[in-house]
Design an enzyme around this catalytic site. Structure first.
Site, mmCIF file in Angstrom:
data_model
loop_
_atom_site.group_PDB
_atom_site.id
_atom_site.type_symbol
_atom_site.label_atom_id
_atom_site.label_comp_id
_atom_site.label_asym_id
_atom_site.label_seq_id
_atom_site.Cartn_x
_atom_site.Cartn_y
_atom_site.Cartn_z
ATOM 1 N N ASP A 115 0.821 -1.213 0.000
ATOM 2 C CA ASP A 115 0.000 0.000 0.000
ATOM 3 C C ASP A 115 0.862 1.274 0.000
ATOM 4 O OD1 ASP A 115 -2.457 1.329 0.012
ATOM 5 O OD2 ASP A 115 -3.301 -0.015 1.517
ATOM 6 N N GLY A 156 -2.821 4.659 -8.476
ATOM 7 C CA GLY A 156 -2.630 5.454 -9.691
ATOM 8 C C GLY A 156 -2.005 6.820 -9.416
ATOM 9 N N ASP A 176 -9.957 3.605 -3.892
ATOM 10 C CA ASP A 176 -10.671 2.431 -3.355
ATOM 11 C C ASP A 176 -12.100 2.323 -3.877
ATOM 12 O OD1 ASP A 176 -8.381 2.165 -1.908
ATOM 13 O OD2 ASP A 176 -9.375 2.053 0.045
HETATM 14 C C1 GLA Z 1 -5.997 1.268 1.232
HETATM 15 C C2 GLA Z 1 -6.105 0.300 0.064
HETATM 16 C C3 GLA Z 1 -7.248 -0.667 0.311
HETATM 17 C C4 GLA Z 1 -7.027 -1.408 1.618
HETATM 18 C C5 GLA Z 1 -6.867 -0.420 2.762
HETATM 19 C C6 GLA Z 1 -6.443 -1.093 4.057
HETATM 20 O O1 GLA Z 1 -7.091 2.125 1.300
HETATM 21 O O2 GLA Z 1 -6.280 0.989 -1.141
HETATM 22 O O3 GLA Z 1 -7.351 -1.582 -0.767
HETATM 23 O O4 GLA Z 1 -5.890 -2.229 1.504
HETATM 24 O O5 GLA Z 1 -5.875 0.549 2.465
HETATM 25 O O6 GLA Z 1 -6.272 -0.188 5.098
#
Ligand code: GLA
Length: 387
Positions: free
Chosen positions: A126, A162, A183
């Protein structure tokens, strides 16, 4: 690390968020096999954020939360591997994960070693709390090198949404898949938003570096960590069809221990999965912009040449005008088949089985708002003219 087609599997985040634990993961591994998902190719079981303690141990190692994972991660890995599945975990290029647990920044090599010792096969990585003093590509290159030297083949799944020009540097990093958007949540609005962004990044995909449109919300029906309003069955089908056709990794996000029939039917449509997994990975393109099509930007027609010479054609209606059915058409000329070639296409729709042949150089369709059709088409001679 090589993945010759987009990875398929299940990830804990959409449904479970921080309510993740050993039992949920092991039951999900059971369900992926008993439901038939594994036979369709879904083979990664991925634990997302919130699996560790809030502090590293005295050796600087990440520690699984003993309440959530009382037997540790190697135990979970062994169970998943005993089902012939692969084990995925999660960390972050920043000092903390998005949920505030320890991230891997400046601990990349020790963490990669830990993941290798636990027999991890896949790492979602992440982008929260990343240092702005280190260029983004370097953050991912650091972890890629750490994994590469860990002594185990571990697929790197980048999750920088992205941002910061991801698509321009991601292929250099060794990441096998990369989140191209923010997300997803379980609503038509979110599915539509991501869908309409696709034209901006699909050209940057390639074998072994797949743009990831985020985990599927199919089958969530408004429940779980990114629950929101939920979608209708038609909307989930449209979502799945686009992700599959564009060659996104397909990571299921619903509770696979309790899928209803509609969810199974969508997630296990083998004809659609076969298009996602097409070995050539030729890129899809939006033919609407190149042809005289009634409609608008919210009605893309994605076309993709397949390895055996067939053509996948997906016609989508993302408009919200529920009062009307949109008539749309695709001129075969615009995909490289003018009538002068003496060729046309025979099609099979992959959700209904409907078959037809284009007889006048144009594929006509009525597509209801929020719906789609996905055809597998074969090039054939224009024999109908001779009859
Ligand atoms: C980010 C990612 C998600 C998920 C959360 C977990 O928002 O983009 O897909 O993994 O973190 O905290």
């Amino acid at each position: 690390m090589t993945a010759t087609t987009p990875p398929l599997g299940w990830n804990s985040w959409n449904t479970f968020g921080d309510k993740i634990n050993e039992q949920v993961v092991m039951e999900s591994a059971d369900a992926i096999v008993s439901s038939g998902l594994a036979d369709c190719g879904y083979n990664y079981v991925v634990i997302d954020d919130c699996w560790s303690l809030r502090e590293r141990n005295e050796n600087g190692r990440l520690v699984p939360d003993p309440e959530k994972f009382p037997h540790g991660m190697k135990y979970v890995a062994d169970y998943i591997h005993s089902k012939s599945l692969k084990f995925g975990m999660y960390s972050c290029a920043g000092m903390h994960t998005c949920a505030g647990f320890p991230g891997s920044y400046d601990h990349e090599f020790v963490d990669a070693k830990t993941f290798a010792e636990w027999d991890v096969d896949f790492l979602k990585y992440d982008y929260c709390y990343h240092p702005t003093t280190v260029p983004p590509d370097i953050l991912y290159k650091r972890m890629a090198l750490a994994l590469a030297s860990s002594g185990r083949q571990i697929l790197l799944s980048a999750c920088s949404w992205g941002h910061d020009g991801t698509k321009d540097w991601i292929k250099e990093t060794g990441s096998v898949m990369w989140r191209a958007t923010g997300d997803i949540n379980d609503s038509w609005k979110s599915v539509k938003e991501i869908s309409l962004m696709a034209e901006g990044f699909i050209k940057n995909g390639s074998i072994n570096c797949y743009p990831d449109m985020d985990m599927l919300v199919v089958g969530m029906n408004g429940k779980g960590n990114v629950g929101y309003a939920g979608c209708t069955t038609e909307e989930y089908r449209t979502h799945f069809t686009l992700w599959a056709l564009l060659g996104s990794p397909l990571m299921i996000g619903c509770d696979i221990r309790s899928m209803d029939d509609a969810t199974r039917e969508i997630l296990m449509n083998r004809d659609v999965i076969t298009i996602n997994q097409d070995p050539a990975y030729h890129l899809a393109y939006n033919a609407r912009t190149r042809s005289d099509v009634v409609g608008n930007d919210e009605m893309p027609i994605y076309v993709r040449l397949l390895d055996n010479g067939d053509i996948a054609i997906g016609i989508f209606n993302f408009t919200d005008d529920v009062s009307c059915t949109w008539n749309t058409h695709l001129m075969l000329d615009s995909i490289g088949l003018p009538e002068s070639t003496g060729k046309t296409i025979k099609l099979k729709e992959l959700w209904t089985g409907e078959e037809k042949t284009v007889t006048n150089g144009m594929l006509y369709d009525d597509i209801q708002p929020h719906c789609c059709k996905l055809y597998r088409a074969k090039i054939t001679d224009i024999s109908y003219k001779k009859n």
